[in-house]
Design a protein around this motif. Sequence first.
Motif, PDB file in Angstrom:
ATOM      1  N   ARG A  10       0.843  -1.193   0.000  1.00  0.00           N
ATOM      2  CA  ARG A  10       0.000   0.000   0.000  1.00  0.00           C
ATOM      3  C   ARG A  10       0.878   1.242   0.000  1.00  0.00           C
ATOM      4  O   ARG A  10       1.954   1.261   0.604  1.00  0.00           O
ATOM      5  CB  ARG A  10      -0.911   0.022   1.231  1.00  0.00           C
ATOM      6  CG  ARG A  10      -1.838  -1.171   1.310  1.00  0.00           C
ATOM      7  CD  ARG A  10      -2.758  -1.131   2.512  1.00  0.00           C
ATOM      8  NE  ARG A  10      -2.068  -0.709   3.725  1.00  0.00           N
ATOM      9  CZ  ARG A  10      -2.682  -0.135   4.759  1.00  0.00           C
ATOM     10  NH1 ARG A  10      -3.962   0.094   4.731  1.00  0.00           N
ATOM     11  NH2 ARG A  10      -2.007   0.210   5.827  1.00  0.00           N
ATOM     12  N   ILE A  11       0.414   2.282  -0.656  1.00  0.00           N
ATOM     13  CA  ILE A  11       1.182   3.532  -0.745  1.00  0.00           C
ATOM     14  C   ILE A  11       1.360   4.157   0.636  1.00  0.00           C
ATOM     15  O   ILE A  11       2.417   4.719   0.934  1.00  0.00           O
ATOM     16  CB  ILE A  11       0.509   4.504  -1.738  1.00  0.00           C
ATOM     17  CG1 ILE A  11       0.590   3.914  -3.141  1.00  0.00           C
ATOM     18  CG2 ILE A  11       1.152   5.876  -1.680  1.00  0.00           C
ATOM     19  CD1 ILE A  11      -0.087   4.712  -4.218  1.00  0.00           C
ATOM     20  N   VAL A  12       0.369   4.003   1.505  1.00  0.00           N
ATOM     21  CA  VAL A  12       0.462   4.539   2.868  1.00  0.00           C
ATOM     22  C   VAL A  12       1.636   3.887   3.593  1.00  0.00           C
ATOM     23  O   VAL A  12       2.444   4.572   4.240  1.00  0.00           O
ATOM     24  CB  VAL A  12      -0.853   4.283   3.633  1.00  0.00           C
ATOM     25  CG1 VAL A  12      -0.729   4.671   5.086  1.00  0.00           C
ATOM     26  CG2 VAL A  12      -2.007   5.012   2.983  1.00  0.00           C
ATOM     27  N   ASP A  13       1.748   2.565   3.484  1.00  0.00           N
ATOM     28  CA  ASP A  13       2.858   1.853   4.136  1.00  0.00           C
ATOM     29  C   ASP A  13       4.192   2.230   3.496  1.00  0.00           C
ATOM     30  O   ASP A  13       5.210   2.365   4.181  1.00  0.00           O
ATOM     31  CB  ASP A  13       2.647   0.339   4.046  1.00  0.00           C
ATOM     32  CG  ASP A  13       1.392  -0.106   4.783  1.00  0.00           C
ATOM     33  OD1 ASP A  13       1.005   0.570   5.758  1.00  0.00           O
ATOM     34  OD2 ASP A  13       0.801  -1.122   4.386  1.00  0.00           O
ATOM     35  N   PHE A  14       4.199   2.403   2.183  1.00  0.00           N
ATOM     36  CA  PHE A  14       5.402   2.831   1.476  1.00  0.00           C
ATOM     37  C   PHE A  14       5.888   4.177   2.009  1.00  0.00           C
ATOM     38  O   PHE A  14       7.064   4.342   2.333  1.00  0.00           O
ATOM     39  CB  PHE A  14       5.116   2.923  -0.025  1.00  0.00           C
ATOM     40  CG  PHE A  14       6.207   3.587  -0.813  1.00  0.00           C
ATOM     41  CD1 PHE A  14       7.337   2.888  -1.184  1.00  0.00           C
ATOM     42  CD2 PHE A  14       6.102   4.930  -1.179  1.00  0.00           C
ATOM     43  CE1 PHE A  14       8.358   3.506  -1.902  1.00  0.00           C
ATOM     44  CE2 PHE A  14       7.096   5.544  -1.896  1.00  0.00           C
ATOM     45  CZ  PHE A  14       8.230   4.835  -2.263  1.00  0.00           C
ATOM     46  N   ASN A  15       4.976   5.136   2.116  1.00  0.00           N
ATOM     47  CA  ASN A  15       5.333   6.468   2.613  1.00  0.00           C
ATOM     48  C   ASN A  15       5.855   6.415   4.042  1.00  0.00           C
ATOM     49  O   ASN A  15       6.807   7.128   4.396  1.00  0.00           O
ATOM     50  CB  ASN A  15       4.140   7.415   2.513  1.00  0.00           C
ATOM     51  CG  ASN A  15       3.797   7.733   1.073  1.00  0.00           C
ATOM     52  OD1 ASN A  15       4.645   7.670   0.192  1.00  0.00           O
ATOM     53  ND2 ASN A  15       2.542   8.068   0.833  1.00  0.00           N
ATOM     54  N   LEU A  16       5.263   5.582   4.880  1.00  0.00           N
ATOM     55  CA  LEU A  16       5.711   5.428   6.251  1.00  0.00           C
ATOM     56  C   LEU A  16       7.149   4.906   6.308  1.00  0.00           C
ATOM     57  O   LEU A  16       7.990   5.447   7.041  1.00  0.00           O
ATOM     58  CB  LEU A  16       4.777   4.472   7.001  1.00  0.00           C
ATOM     59  CG  LEU A  16       5.097   4.212   8.466  1.00  0.00           C
ATOM     60  CD1 LEU A  16       4.878   5.481   9.284  1.00  0.00           C
ATOM     61  CD2 LEU A  16       4.238   3.084   8.996  1.00  0.00           C
ATOM     62  N   GLU A  17       7.445   3.896   5.507  1.00  0.00           N
ATOM     63  CA  GLU A  17       8.802   3.341   5.471  1.00  0.00           C
ATOM     64  C   GLU A  17       9.806   4.342   4.887  1.00  0.00           C
ATOM     65  O   GLU A  17      10.954   4.406   5.331  1.00  0.00           O
ATOM     66  CB  GLU A  17       8.840   2.040   4.674  1.00  0.00           C
ATOM     67  CG  GLU A  17       8.063   0.902   5.307  1.00  0.00           C
ATOM     68  CD  GLU A  17       8.544   0.548   6.702  1.00  0.00           C
ATOM     69  OE1 GLU A  17       9.756   0.666   6.987  1.00  0.00           O
ATOM     70  OE2 GLU A  17       7.706   0.150   7.530  1.00  0.00           O
TER      71      GLU A  17
END
Length: 122
Positions: A10-17
């Motif tokens: 997910r893009i949200v998880d990508f941004n968090l990482e």
Amino acid sequence: MLWKAASATRIVDFNLEMEKLKACDKKAYEWVKERHEKHWAKSHFSTWPKCDMLLNNFCEAFNKVILKARDKLIITMLETIRVLLMKRLHLQRDKVFKFNDNICHSIQQILENNKKMLITIF
């Protein structure tokens, strides 16, 4: 951190990482940001099919082949499917060994049709 970002779905998880990477190593973050995410991050990969063949066609063809095996006990069914697959692999291998051309027949036919179509256009 980069591996977690690349494998995030997910893009949200990508941004968090990516934010974690930025906090840890700003230089590494800047280097990674220069590369477009659609080339290396799973969250940015296209979900559009890469093939014009629908998966359903494969399932229907497979179900048709194993039709006789489906009503058997599980071990017998699996053994029947294994034998069918082994026969198919053997037949396909024999076809490959007999093949002498550089381009397979179906692709050659497509190329010839495209060549004819280009000739009629120009």
